[in-house]
Motif scaffolding. Structure first.
Motif, mmCIF file in Angstrom:
data_model
loop_
_atom_site.group_PDB
_atom_site.id
_atom_site.type_symbol
_atom_site.label_atom_id
_atom_site.label_comp_id
_atom_site.label_asym_id
_atom_site.label_seq_id
_atom_site.Cartn_x
_atom_site.Cartn_y
_atom_site.Cartn_z
ATOM 1 N N THR A 159 -0.991 2.758 -3.462
ATOM 2 C CA THR A 159 -2.141 3.644 -3.314
ATOM 3 C C THR A 159 -1.838 4.869 -2.461
ATOM 4 O O THR A 159 -2.172 6.004 -2.834
ATOM 5 C CB THR A 159 -3.319 2.865 -2.694
ATOM 6 N N THR A 180 0.816 -1.211 0.000
ATOM 7 C CA THR A 180 0.000 0.000 0.000
ATOM 8 C C THR A 180 0.851 1.263 0.000
ATOM 9 O O THR A 180 0.382 2.331 -0.395
ATOM 10 C CB THR A 180 -0.939 0.035 1.224
ATOM 11 N N LYS A 218 -2.934 1.917 -7.424
ATOM 12 C CA LYS A 218 -3.724 3.025 -7.978
ATOM 13 C C LYS A 218 -2.983 3.672 -9.129
ATOM 14 O O LYS A 218 -1.747 3.688 -9.162
ATOM 15 C CB LYS A 218 -3.989 4.058 -6.879
ATOM 16 N N GLU A 264 -4.334 -1.763 -10.381
ATOM 17 C CA GLU A 264 -5.574 -1.763 -9.608
ATOM 18 C C GLU A 264 -5.942 -3.168 -9.160
ATOM 19 O O GLU A 264 -6.391 -3.378 -8.024
ATOM 20 C CB GLU A 264 -6.714 -1.144 -10.418
#
Length: 340
Positions: free
Chosen positions: A320, A208, A293, A288
């Motif tokens: 992300t 992340t 992202k 994704e």
């Protein structure tokens, strides 16, 4: 484990077997998409062979022409383009191809083909002569025009949300094919002695956040204030700068380890350098599906409306939290401009 047990270990799941097992995941499980992915894998094996022997048979270096992008073509650019187009044409599943190396849509003659492919046959080809990792990027769409005729511009200019599959091949210390059909991301490593791709990276999930930022800081003089501020933030946070100029290589590293890849618009080139249809969209679909992202700084990449086959767009792609932070800096820049 004794030596006999080690010898008895399974080699692993081949790409072909994996595709067959996962066929029911496809929205239209009739076999064509499975075969199309195999066609791409076959062409990738051939291109891998050509790359590995390029220094021996004088197919490295510049070809002497420029492609539609105005970029100097390398000999292997031309070879890779020919190999992939031939494989897609002979496979029969594709009606139309758009390639970085060709100005116009390529009609395959397969009027019953249900798919359209957008492809960058050899990304990062300027790195060929110095033995740096390069790659292939591809995107697959279901055609929207009726079968029985040639593909149309409408087939080729769909938003990234309509991709049926996307992937890339990285030719490096090992050759890998990574792809998604919208049900997670899986990576396969090529075993040249057997001539097969084997599942090596199942269900890839990107971190992340990360500690790596990838951007061409040689262009920083032309960055917007928000972009300059974000790069300064990365340095203040102690992030590592990693940029090799080969999109697939930079993206692949950040996908596995966490990080952000950035190719912004600049005051000289407002739309950036990368092409939406066969670079940004396929990688955005992959990231994704892996939990990451991608955006142009304001909007989700996959929702951008293409205006023509070679349209360019800025891209910020990766972990992300890092993309979110970048967007905060760009949004602050907009607010400052509006307040002036």
């Amino acid at each position: 484990m004794d030596n006999h047990d080690k010898l008895a270990l399974p080699v692993g799941t081949t790409l072909d077997r994996f595709i067959m097992r996962k066929q029911e995941d496809f929205p239209y499980a009739t076999g064509e998409l499975s075969q199309l992915l195999r066609d791409i894998a076959l062409a990738a094996k051939i291109v891998n062979r050509e790359i590995n022997r390029s220094g021996l048979i004088d197919i490295a270096g510049a070809y002497g022409n420029r492609n539609v992008q105005g970029e100097d073509q390398q000999k292997l650019d031309v070879i890779a383009n020919i190999r992939f187009i031939r494989a897609l044409r002979n496979g029969g599943e594709v009606c139309t191809i758009i390639s970085e190396e060709d100005e116009d849509m390529i009609q395959t003659g397969n009027v019953q083909g249900k798919y359209v492919v957008a492809i960058d046959p050899l990304d990062g080809s300027s790195n060929i002569d110095v033995n740096v990792s390069i790659g292939t990027i591809f995107s697959i769409y279901r055609r929207v025009s009726p079968t029985g005729s040639e593909g149309t511009a409408q087939d080729c200019l769909q938003t990234g949300t309509h991709q049926a599959a996307a992937g890339y091949v990285i030719y490096g210390s090992s050759t890998m094919m990574v792809y998604t059909t919208g049900n997670g991301v899986n990576g396969f490593t090529y075993e040249p002695s057997l001539g097969e791709f084997f599942l090596s990276h199942p269900n890839i999930q990107t971190p992340t956040t990360g500690k790596v930022y990838s951007v061409n800081e040689g262009l920083s003089e032309y960055f917007s204030e928000g972009m300059k501020n974000y790069v300064s933030y990365c340095k203040e946070e102690g992030y590592s700068a990693r940029y090799i100029g080969s999109l697939v290589a930079d993206f692949h590293r950040n996908l596995l380890k966490g990080g952000i890849y950035m190719y912004p618009g600049t005051s000289k080139v407002p739309n950036g350098k990368l092409r939406l249809m066969y670079e940004c969209n396929p990688l955005a679909f992959i990231v994704e599906q892996a939990g990451g992202k991608s955006s142009n700084g304001r909007r989700r990449t996959l929702e951008l409306e293409p205006t023509e086959t070679h349209v360019r767009c800025p891209v910020f792609i990766g972990s992300t939290e890092m993309v979110d932070k970048l967007e905060e800096f760009l949004a602050a820049e907009v607010l400052q401009d509006e307040a002036k």
